[in-house]
Design a protein around this motif. Structure first.
Motif, PDB file in Angstrom:
ATOM      1  N   LYS A  31       0.838  -1.203   0.000  1.00  0.00           N
ATOM      2  CA  LYS A  31       0.000   0.000   0.000  1.00  0.00           C
ATOM      3  C   LYS A  31       0.877   1.258   0.000  1.00  0.00           C
ATOM      4  O   LYS A  31       0.575   2.224  -0.697  1.00  0.00           O
ATOM      5  CB  LYS A  31      -0.908   0.018   1.221  1.00  0.00           C
ATOM      6  CG  LYS A  31      -1.818   1.217   1.257  1.00  0.00           C
ATOM      7  CD  LYS A  31      -2.733   1.202   2.450  1.00  0.00           C
ATOM      8  CE  LYS A  31      -3.601   2.430   2.474  1.00  0.00           C
ATOM      9  NZ  LYS A  31      -4.447   2.505   3.662  1.00  0.00           N
ATOM     10  N   ALA A  32       1.956   1.229   0.757  1.00  0.00           N
ATOM     11  CA  ALA A  32       2.857   2.376   0.805  1.00  0.00           C
ATOM     12  C   ALA A  32       3.481   2.644  -0.561  1.00  0.00           C
ATOM     13  O   ALA A  32       3.685   3.790  -0.940  1.00  0.00           O
ATOM     14  CB  ALA A  32       3.944   2.145   1.845  1.00  0.00           C
ATOM     15  N   GLN A  35       0.311   3.857  -2.829  1.00  0.00           N
ATOM     16  CA  GLN A  35      -0.344   5.082  -2.363  1.00  0.00           C
ATOM     17  C   GLN A  35       0.579   5.811  -1.381  1.00  0.00           C
ATOM     18  O   GLN A  35       0.323   5.843  -0.185  1.00  0.00           O
ATOM     19  CB  GLN A  35      -1.664   4.743  -1.670  1.00  0.00           C
ATOM     20  CG  GLN A  35      -2.658   4.070  -2.563  1.00  0.00           C
ATOM     21  CD  GLN A  35      -3.875   3.609  -1.794  1.00  0.00           C
ATOM     22  OE1 GLN A  35      -3.927   3.657  -0.573  1.00  0.00           O
ATOM     23  NE2 GLN A  35      -4.873   3.151  -2.529  1.00  0.00           N
ATOM     24  N   PRO A  36       1.660   6.400  -1.874  1.00  0.00           N
ATOM     25  CA  PRO A  36       2.593   7.061  -0.951  1.00  0.00           C
ATOM     26  C   PRO A  36       1.971   8.287  -0.296  1.00  0.00           C
ATOM     27  O   PRO A  36       1.146   8.974  -0.893  1.00  0.00           O
ATOM     28  CB  PRO A  36       3.760   7.459  -1.851  1.00  0.00           C
ATOM     29  CG  PRO A  36       3.189   7.516  -3.217  1.00  0.00           C
ATOM     30  CD  PRO A  36       2.069   6.519  -3.254  1.00  0.00           C
ATOM     31  N   ASN A  37       2.332   8.518   0.936  1.00  0.00           N
ATOM     32  CA  ASN A  37       1.860   9.676   1.682  1.00  0.00           C
ATOM     33  C   ASN A  37       3.023  10.665   1.745  1.00  0.00           C
ATOM     34  O   ASN A  37       3.817  10.664   2.670  1.00  0.00           O
ATOM     35  CB  ASN A  37       1.426   9.249   3.091  1.00  0.00           C
ATOM     36  CG  ASN A  37       0.828  10.392   3.875  1.00  0.00           C
ATOM     37  OD1 ASN A  37       0.628  11.483   3.354  1.00  0.00           O
ATOM     38  ND2 ASN A  37       0.544  10.161   5.130  1.00  0.00           N
ATOM     39  N   LEU A  38       3.135  11.500   0.723  1.00  0.00           N
ATOM     40  CA  LEU A  38       4.249  12.434   0.613  1.00  0.00           C
ATOM     41  C   LEU A  38       3.808  13.824   1.043  1.00  0.00           C
ATOM     42  O   LEU A  38       2.753  14.308   0.659  1.00  0.00           O
ATOM     43  CB  LEU A  38       4.752  12.475  -0.832  1.00  0.00           C
ATOM     44  CG  LEU A  38       5.135  11.129  -1.440  1.00  0.00           C
ATOM     45  CD1 LEU A  38       5.495  11.311  -2.895  1.00  0.00           C
ATOM     46  CD2 LEU A  38       6.279  10.509  -0.673  1.00  0.00           C
ATOM     47  N   ARG A  39       4.637  14.460   1.835  1.00  0.00           N
ATOM     48  CA  ARG A  39       4.320  15.816   2.289  1.00  0.00           C
ATOM     49  C   ARG A  39       5.547  16.691   2.121  1.00  0.00           C
ATOM     50  O   ARG A  39       6.670  16.263   2.325  1.00  0.00           O
ATOM     51  CB  ARG A  39       3.925  15.805   3.761  1.00  0.00           C
ATOM     52  CG  ARG A  39       2.652  15.064   4.004  1.00  0.00           C
ATOM     53  CD  ARG A  39       2.274  15.161   5.426  1.00  0.00           C
ATOM     54  NE  ARG A  39       1.084  14.351   5.645  1.00  0.00           N
ATOM     55  CZ  ARG A  39       0.464  14.272   6.776  1.00  0.00           C
ATOM     56  NH1 ARG A  39       0.905  14.927   7.823  1.00  0.00           N
ATOM     57  NH2 ARG A  39      -0.604  13.533   6.899  1.00  0.00           N
TER      58      ARG A  39
END
Length: 51
Positions: A31-32, A35-39
Motif C-alpha cells: 500500500k505504501a 499510495q505514498p503519503n508524501l508531504r
C-alpha cells in the motif's frame, strides 16, 4: 541474537507477528508503494529569510 534464535526455535509463529511493542505493528509495504503519503512544507511568508 542468541535469545532471538532460541525464541524462533521454540515458537516460530512468534516472529511472524513481530514487532509486538510498537505503535504500528507492521507496515503495509504494498500500500505504501502504491499510495505514498508524501508531504512537503515550503516556506511561508513569515519564514522567508533575506537581506
Amino acid at each position: 541474537m542468541k535469545q532471538i534464535a532460541e525464541e524462533a526455535e521454540r515458537d516460530p509463529e512468534l516472529g511472524r507477528f513481530a514487532p509486538h511493542k510498537t505503535k504500528v505493528s507492521r507496515l503495509d509495504e504494498a500500500k505504501a508503494a502504491h499510495q505514498p503519503n508524501l508531504r512537503w512544507k515550503g516556506k511561508t511568508s513569515g519564514e522567508e529569510s533575506g537581506s
